[in-house]
Design an enzyme around this catalytic site. Sequence first.
Site, PDB file in Angstrom:
ATOM      1  N   CYS A   8      -0.237   3.471 -10.530  1.00 46.53           N
ATOM      2  CA  CYS A   8      -1.193   2.595  -9.835  1.00 46.53           C
ATOM      3  C   CYS A   8      -2.638   2.919 -10.179  1.00 46.53           C
ATOM      4  O   CYS A   8      -3.326   2.097 -10.787  1.00 46.53           O
ATOM      5  CB  CYS A   8      -0.975   2.678  -8.337  1.00 46.53           C
ATOM      6  SG  CYS A   8       0.560   1.870  -7.864  1.00 46.53           S
ATOM      7  N   PHE A  40       0.858  -1.198   0.000  1.00 49.16           N
ATOM      8  CA  PHE A  40       0.000   0.000   0.000  1.00 49.16           C
ATOM      9  C   PHE A  40       0.894   1.248   0.000  1.00 49.16           C
ATOM     10  O   PHE A  40       0.611   2.222   0.680  1.00 49.16           O
ATOM     11  CB  PHE A  40      -0.913   0.012   1.223  1.00 49.16           C
ATOM     12  CG  PHE A  40      -1.912  -1.124   1.250  1.00 49.16           C
ATOM     13  CD1 PHE A  40      -3.050  -1.078   0.454  1.00 49.16           C
ATOM     14  CD2 PHE A  40      -1.703  -2.242   2.046  1.00 49.16           C
ATOM     15  CE1 PHE A  40      -3.975  -2.121   0.461  1.00 49.16           C
ATOM     16  CE2 PHE A  40      -2.618  -3.286   2.060  1.00 49.16           C
ATOM     17  CZ  PHE A  40      -3.759  -3.231   1.263  1.00 49.16           C
TER      18      PHE A  40
HETATM   19  C1  UDX Z   1      -1.236   4.872  -4.634  1.00 55.08           C
HETATM   20  C2  UDX Z   1      -1.848   4.389  -3.300  1.00 55.08           C
HETATM   21  O1  UDX Z   1      -2.008   5.507  -2.406  1.00 55.08           O
HETATM   22  C3  UDX Z   1      -0.978   3.320  -2.682  1.00 55.08           C
HETATM   23  O2  UDX Z   1      -1.582   2.844  -1.482  1.00 55.08           O
HETATM   24  C4  UDX Z   1      -0.845   2.195  -3.692  1.00 55.08           C
HETATM   25  O3  UDX Z   1      -0.107   1.150  -3.187  1.00 55.08           O
HETATM   26  C5  UDX Z   1      -0.250   2.715  -4.978  1.00 55.08           C
HETATM   27  O4  UDX Z   1      -1.061   3.760  -5.482  1.00 55.08           O
HETATM   28  P1  UDX Z   1       0.698   6.535  -5.400  1.00 55.08           P
HETATM   29  O5  UDX Z   1       0.310   6.185  -6.806  1.00 55.08           O
HETATM   30  O6  UDX Z   1       2.137   6.574  -5.038  1.00 55.08           O
HETATM   31  O7  UDX Z   1       0.002   5.513  -4.361  1.00 55.08           O
HETATM   32  O8  UDX Z   1       0.109   7.994  -5.117  1.00 55.08           O
HETATM   33  P2  UDX Z   1      -0.971   8.684  -4.169  1.00 55.08           P
HETATM   34  O9  UDX Z   1      -0.274   9.492  -3.159  1.00 55.08           O
HETATM   35  O10 UDX Z   1      -1.979   7.723  -3.684  1.00 55.08           O
HETATM   36  O11 UDX Z   1      -1.650   9.679  -5.227  1.00 55.08           O
HETATM   37  C6  UDX Z   1      -2.255   9.176  -6.414  1.00 55.08           C
HETATM   38  C7  UDX Z   1      -2.684  10.295  -7.319  1.00 55.08           C
HETATM   39  O12 UDX Z   1      -3.852  10.935  -6.816  1.00 55.08           O
HETATM   40  C8  UDX Z   1      -1.650  11.411  -7.530  1.00 55.08           C
HETATM   41  O13 UDX Z   1      -1.632  11.758  -8.891  1.00 55.08           O
HETATM   42  C9  UDX Z   1      -2.179  12.544  -6.694  1.00 55.08           C
HETATM   43  O14 UDX Z   1      -1.782  13.806  -7.182  1.00 55.08           O
HETATM   44  C10 UDX Z   1      -3.677  12.336  -6.848  1.00 55.08           C
HETATM   45  N1  UDX Z   1      -4.452  12.940  -5.744  1.00 55.08           N
HETATM   46  C11 UDX Z   1      -4.321  12.452  -4.482  1.00 55.08           C
HETATM   47  C12 UDX Z   1      -5.320  13.992  -6.007  1.00 55.08           C
HETATM   48  O15 UDX Z   1      -5.455  14.446  -7.151  1.00 55.08           O
HETATM   49  N2  UDX Z   1      -6.036  14.508  -4.966  1.00 55.08           N
HETATM   50  C13 UDX Z   1      -5.934  14.036  -3.700  1.00 55.08           C
HETATM   51  O16 UDX Z   1      -6.630  14.562  -2.814  1.00 55.08           O
HETATM   52  C14 UDX Z   1      -5.042  12.989  -3.438  1.00 55.08           C
END
Ligand code: UDX
Length: 434
Positions: free
Chosen positions: A261, A150
Amino acid sequence: MKIGVVATGHVGVVTAVTLAHLGHQVVGTDIDQEKLATLRRGRMPFYEPGAEALLKEGVESGRLLFEDSIGALADAEVTFICVGTPPRATGEASLLAVEKAAVEVARQASSQTVIVEKSTVPAGTATRVRRSVSRERSDIEIAVASNPEFLREGHAVKDSLEPDRILVGADEEWVFERLRLVYKPLVDQGVPLFETNIQTAELAKHACNAFLALKVSFANALSFLCERADADVVAVADVMGADKRIGREFLNAGMGYGGYCFPKDLVAFERLASQLGYDFALLREVAAINEEATEAVLRKVKDALWNLEDKRIALLGLAFKPETDDVRFAPALALAKMLLDEGAEVVGYDPQAGANAKAEVPDLEIVGSALEALQDTHCAVLCTEWDEFRTMDLPAAKAAMKYAVVVDGRNVFDPTTVAAAGLTYYPIGRPSFS
Ligand code: UDX
């Protein structure tokens, strides 16, 4: 315990360095020999805060080795498969690398062992892996387990050493026992350990990612509505987030989610549901809203500048989120391509991801600082909320630009400060002003 890790991508390297830090003897392997050589020198092949210190610690202590072939994992008691599961043209995850790695681990194993799926895989993969593995070896017991990660990029070390929970899916008690030993140091510190059957673990991982993506898309859909209703999406999210049942995290509207992801896992989950006979239409809508979120930013730029052919536009931030150099499925690059297609000149700056962005979008000009990027531009779009942009000198930005137009794709700036600096401002889901 002796632990093997197959593939040294984001998940594999972080798994290897943190398990070595917890005191295990870890051997990592990869088909990319150059990457292995880099790791042996104690250097990270990508940017991940805190990982290099643990890598050096592991290599120097001798607890962490990187070997050329899976043969070096023959006596590992547990082997984590951390290979990529890229999307096929249909959106399904390709599991070829998972199968190949598991079969090779089984072929080389010298005693009873556990092959653990760490990569995000569709429910049912373990059954297929088990079948392939048992065709390969029947002389020793080789179990298959699911232990989804995660990890958030940029926080992966902390997420590994202080996780919200650990999830293990398995079918045999001895396998649970072995995995309990792997994670004993964390469980002793109070980290909850969930033990389920394998299908539940596989599905739970997909469910978590899909639900987080759903929250982001909900916020983005709200932002479209707020703009039409003269409301403020940040305040709406604050009010929603104060309700403990909802929570404030992942309700930040912006130009959409990216990374390796959410986009691909969401499609893979929808494909899986469809194969199982359930039309999970909600997931398609989540993906559609996400695309709309990036397109909405393009519309704002066009609204501000009209024709784009003779305009120069700066993108501040290129990585899919801060604290990473990863540009895979980055909304910033999707926007860069759209702007270039419209004939604009596009210049970008990112504290870490410039080189990766250039490799993906060669027509994008990359410079070494935010102020350099803003020089003589007609519009700046903030695409990634790196801290250094939050504290930017806005009057200096205005002075550098040809037109002082800022599209804030992540709602980073305080509207009052922007107004005081005399900028024309287009945030997401909040009132614009000039
Ligand atoms: C995600 C999951 O959080 C993690 O648990 C899993 O194992 C892999 O995928 P990650 O892809 O590293 O992790 O990024 P994360 O921090 O979750 O953000 C994902 C995307 O959502 C980013 O592009 C971020 O900018 C976007 N996001 C996140 C938003 O646009 N708004 C938000 O409020 C939060």
